[in-house]
Design a protein around this motif. Structure first.
Motif, mmCIF file in Angstrom:
data_model
loop_
_atom_site.group_PDB
_atom_site.id
_atom_site.type_symbol
_atom_site.label_atom_id
_atom_site.label_comp_id
_atom_site.label_asym_id
_atom_site.label_seq_id
_atom_site.Cartn_x
_atom_site.Cartn_y
_atom_site.Cartn_z
ATOM 1 N N VAL A 317 0.850 -1.184 0.000
ATOM 2 C CA VAL A 317 0.000 0.000 0.000
ATOM 3 C C VAL A 317 0.891 1.241 0.000
ATOM 4 C CG1 VAL A 317 -1.811 1.265 1.215
ATOM 5 C CG2 VAL A 317 -1.767 -1.258 1.278
ATOM 6 N N THR A 318 0.565 2.199 -0.865
ATOM 7 C CA THR A 318 1.309 3.460 -0.903
ATOM 8 C C THR A 318 0.531 4.528 -0.161
ATOM 9 O OG1 THR A 318 2.336 2.919 -3.022
ATOM 10 C CG2 THR A 318 2.280 5.245 -2.384
ATOM 11 N N LEU A 319 1.213 5.148 0.837
ATOM 12 C CA LEU A 319 0.594 6.215 1.617
ATOM 13 C C LEU A 319 1.185 7.549 1.160
ATOM 14 C CD1 LEU A 319 0.268 3.607 3.385
ATOM 15 C CD2 LEU A 319 0.245 5.104 5.381
ATOM 16 N N THR A 320 0.337 8.521 0.951
ATOM 17 C CA THR A 320 0.798 9.869 0.592
ATOM 18 C C THR A 320 0.296 10.860 1.625
ATOM 19 O OG1 THR A 320 -1.147 10.152 -0.821
ATOM 20 C CG2 THR A 320 0.899 9.417 -1.882
ATOM 21 N N GLY A 321 1.082 11.967 1.759
ATOM 22 C CA GLY A 321 0.730 12.996 2.735
ATOM 23 C C GLY A 321 1.896 13.955 2.939
ATOM 24 N N THR A 322 2.062 14.453 4.152
ATOM 25 C CA THR A 322 3.182 15.341 4.488
ATOM 26 C C THR A 322 3.739 14.964 5.852
ATOM 27 O OG1 THR A 322 1.679 16.954 5.509
ATOM 28 C CG2 THR A 322 2.242 17.292 3.170
ATOM 29 N N GLY A 323 5.011 15.324 6.060
ATOM 30 C CA GLY A 323 5.661 15.056 7.342
ATOM 31 C C GLY A 323 5.950 13.605 7.588
ATOM 32 N N LEU A 324 6.255 12.858 6.502
ATOM 33 C CA LEU A 324 6.448 11.411 6.628
ATOM 34 C C LEU A 324 7.913 11.007 6.784
ATOM 35 C CD1 LEU A 324 3.925 10.229 3.859
ATOM 36 C CD2 LEU A 324 3.492 10.768 6.290
ATOM 37 N N THR A 325 8.834 11.943 6.675
ATOM 38 C CA THR A 325 10.266 11.606 6.662
ATOM 39 C C THR A 325 10.688 10.816 7.892
ATOM 40 O OG1 THR A 325 10.815 13.544 5.344
ATOM 41 C CG2 THR A 325 12.599 12.563 6.626
ATOM 42 N N TYR A 326 10.255 11.244 9.077
ATOM 43 C CA TYR A 326 10.743 10.627 10.312
ATOM 44 C C TYR A 326 9.761 9.612 10.882
ATOM 45 C CZ TYR A 326 14.048 14.469 10.038
ATOM 46 O OH TYR A 326 15.019 15.339 9.609
ATOM 47 N N THR A 327 9.020 8.947 9.979
ATOM 48 C CA THR A 327 8.048 7.941 10.415
ATOM 49 C C THR A 327 8.724 6.852 11.250
ATOM 50 O OG1 THR A 327 6.627 8.304 8.494
ATOM 51 C CG2 THR A 327 6.411 6.180 9.621
ATOM 52 N N THR A 328 8.095 6.563 12.380
ATOM 53 C CA THR A 328 8.614 5.497 13.256
ATOM 54 C C THR A 328 7.703 4.267 13.271
ATOM 55 O OG1 THR A 328 7.513 6.523 15.163
ATOM 56 C CG2 THR A 328 9.825 7.114 14.760
ATOM 57 N N ALA A 329 6.453 4.448 12.814
ATOM 58 C CA ALA A 329 5.532 3.294 12.783
ATOM 59 C C ALA A 329 4.377 3.575 11.832
ATOM 60 C CB ALA A 329 4.986 2.991 14.181
ATOM 61 N N VAL A 330 3.871 2.483 11.196
ATOM 62 C CA VAL A 330 2.621 2.515 10.423
ATOM 63 C C VAL A 330 1.702 1.487 11.064
ATOM 64 C CG1 VAL A 330 1.515 2.090 8.200
ATOM 65 C CG2 VAL A 330 3.752 3.211 8.291
ATOM 66 N N LEU A 331 0.512 1.932 11.467
ATOM 67 C CA LEU A 331 -0.408 1.057 12.190
ATOM 68 C C LEU A 331 -1.668 0.800 11.368
ATOM 69 C CD1 LEU A 331 -0.227 2.784 15.711
ATOM 70 C CD2 LEU A 331 1.064 0.785 14.928
ATOM 71 N N PHE A 332 -2.041 -0.502 11.270
ATOM 72 C CA PHE A 332 -3.333 -0.910 10.735
ATOM 73 C C PHE A 332 -4.153 -1.269 11.962
ATOM 74 C CE2 PHE A 332 -0.875 -0.989 6.976
ATOM 75 C CZ PHE A 332 -1.700 -1.048 5.867
ATOM 76 N N ALA A 333 -5.053 -0.352 12.321
ATOM 77 C CA ALA A 333 -5.687 -0.427 13.646
ATOM 78 C C ALA A 333 -4.559 -0.314 14.670
ATOM 79 C CB ALA A 333 -6.515 -1.674 13.799
ATOM 80 N N ALA A 334 -4.352 -1.329 15.511
ATOM 81 C CA ALA A 334 -3.252 -1.267 16.483
ATOM 82 C C ALA A 334 -2.082 -2.139 16.059
ATOM 83 C CB ALA A 334 -3.771 -1.702 17.856
ATOM 84 N N VAL A 335 -2.156 -2.716 14.847
ATOM 85 C CA VAL A 335 -1.132 -3.662 14.411
ATOM 86 C C VAL A 335 -0.080 -2.946 13.577
ATOM 87 C CG1 VAL A 335 -0.711 -5.784 13.109
ATOM 88 C CG2 VAL A 335 -2.839 -5.527 14.413
ATOM 89 N N ALA A 337 2.915 -2.336 10.913
ATOM 90 C CA ALA A 337 3.240 -2.940 9.622
ATOM 91 C C ALA A 337 4.622 -2.472 9.187
ATOM 92 C CB ALA A 337 2.203 -2.535 8.592
ATOM 93 N N GLY A 338 5.301 -3.338 8.405
ATOM 94 C CA GLY A 338 6.568 -2.923 7.848
ATOM 95 C C GLY A 338 6.376 -1.786 6.847
ATOM 96 N N THR A 350 3.332 -2.699 3.923
ATOM 97 C CA THR A 350 2.733 -3.996 3.593
ATOM 98 C C THR A 350 1.625 -4.278 4.585
ATOM 99 O OG1 THR A 350 4.823 -4.815 2.736
ATOM 100 C CG2 THR A 350 3.145 -6.458 3.308
ATOM 101 N N ALA A 351 0.397 -4.457 4.061
ATOM 102 C CA ALA A 351 -0.753 -4.666 4.945
ATOM 103 C C ALA A 351 -0.602 -5.976 5.706
ATOM 104 C CB ALA A 351 -2.049 -4.670 4.138
ATOM 105 N N PRO A 352 -0.734 -5.938 7.032
ATOM 106 C CA PRO A 352 -0.658 -7.173 7.820
ATOM 107 C C PRO A 352 -1.976 -7.954 7.710
ATOM 108 C CG PRO A 352 -1.138 -5.343 9.271
ATOM 109 C CD PRO A 352 -0.963 -4.763 7.890
ATOM 110 N N PRO A 353 -1.962 -9.234 8.041
ATOM 111 C CA PRO A 353 -3.214 -9.999 8.011
ATOM 112 C C PRO A 353 -4.148 -9.568 9.127
ATOM 113 C CG PRO A 353 -1.441 -11.340 8.903
ATOM 114 C CD PRO A 353 -0.818 -10.055 8.426
#
Length: 383
Positions: A317-335, A337-338, A350-353
């Protein structure tokens, strides 16, 4: 015996003017002529008393020992020079000049006199001055380049002729009162030096020190970014960090910081606006070079594609927006994802199961957590 021939004319010699010889006292004067020497008469020679026109310098230390020059008239044959009642060693240079070595005496003013066979002169004032006493310097430290102003406290500063920091003279300096003066610190080398004040009374001898400090140097900051609200702690490392008086993030001072050692300071980041600012440390030795710190706004997600995928996960999945340089986590709900940060406006994940249905996707950075966007997990066909 025959009487003199009256026919021979009698010649009368005119008187001859003579100058009185040098000296003083009573002497007998006689006249010698071709017919003989007269009995003579007593003549008293009186010399004028000496006069002192000036005494230079007209003040000096209570310890004495300085050379003083007397100028005036009638100094020939001088027998003594006195400072008050105390005799001084002297040398008669000429009839109008004498040099003398001032003897020691208590603080105060005495009359200097000179005595010759002609008498004793009227006195000319000479002031004995107690040496200065230096008790403190504030502030007692500063940069190697000097130029900062300090205040010296003590006694006996009246008539100060110089102020020294080690071997270097301070210029300018101002005598504020007998107990205080201000001075502009000269350039110096790192470390302590003795500060002294010199007046006509001598040079201070008390051990008062001033420290020349090298400017602080910053090498690194432990976390180079944080949220605009501040409040996070960072560690600054470098050299010459002792006695720090301020830690600044841009123009804003950190309200809390701890000096751990000469090479480390811990500071709580103050609030700021989104963007990068220079971080500096100030000590009495100056202000450091800067290291960069970035205030991060809360990240913003504007899109994700695709916005759905199988519940088994694995979809890129490709996410677009602003202020993403220092991302420390991507969450699908509370899970979590890499993910891979592509730029400040894009990352891939990558969407987790998970169970079929809609979940919220959010991005976390040191600036905060974004508002979520929906992603739908789909059951496999036939279920």
């Amino acid at each position: 015996m025959e009487s003199p021939d009256s026919s021979i004319p009698h010649v009368t010699q005119p008187p001859v003017a003579t100058a009185a010889p040098a000296g003083a006292g009573t002497v007998r004067t006689t006249v010698t002529a071709p017919h003989g020497t007269g009995d003579g008469t007593d003549f008293t020679l009186v010399l004028a008393a000496p006069t002192i026109g000036s005494v230079v310098p007209n003040q000096g230390s209570v310890d004495g020992g300085n050379t003083v020059t007397l100028t005036g008239t009638g100094f020939t044959g001088a027998t003594s020079v006195r400072f008050g009642t105390v005799a001084a060693a002297f040398i008669a240079v000429s009839a109008t000049q004498v040099t003398a070595i001032a003897p020691a005496a208590p603080a105060g003013t005495v009359n200097v006199t000179i005595t010759t066979p002609g008498g004793t002169s009227a006195g000319v004032p000479y002031t004995y001055v107690a040496g200065p006493v230096l008790s403190g310097v504030a502030p007692a430290q500063g940069p190697l380049a000097g130029g900062n102003s300090v205040t010296l406290s003590g006694t006996g500063f009246t008539g100060a002729t110089s102020v020294h920091f080690g071997v270097n003279a301070a210029s300018p300096f101002t005598v504020v009162s007998p107990t205080q003066l201000t001075a502009s610190v000269p350039t110096g080398g790192p470390g302590p030096v003795a500060v002294t004040v010199t007046t006509p009374g001598g040079t201070s001898t008390q051990p008062v020190s001033y420290y020349y400090l090298g400017a602080p140097v910053l090498n690194a900051i432990s976390a180079a970014f944080g949220q605009v609200a501040g409040g996070n702690s960072v560690t600054l490392t470098g050299t010459n960090l002792l006695q720090a008086t301020a830690v600044r993030f841009g123009a804003t001072a950190a309200t809390t910081y701890t000096i751990v050692s000469a090479t480390e300071i811990r500071a709580v980041v103050p609030p700021g606006a989104a963007g990068t600012v220079p971080v500096t440390v100030t000590t009495p030795g100056g202000t450091s070079n800067s290291v960069a710190y970035s205030y991060l706004g809360v990240p913003v997600l504007t899109g994700l594609a695709p916005d759905q995928g199988p519940s088994a996960g694995g979809t890129t999945v490709t996410l677009t927006g602003t202020g993403l340089t220092y991302t420390t986590a991507v969450l699908f709900a509370a899970v979590p994802a890499g993910f891979t940060v592509v730029s400040d406006t894009q990352l891939t994940t990558t969407a987790p199961p998970g169970a079929a249905g809609a979940v919220t996707v959010r991005v976390v950075t040191p600036g905060g957590t974004s508002i979520g966007l929906p992603y739908t997990r789909l059951d496999p066909p036939g279920i």
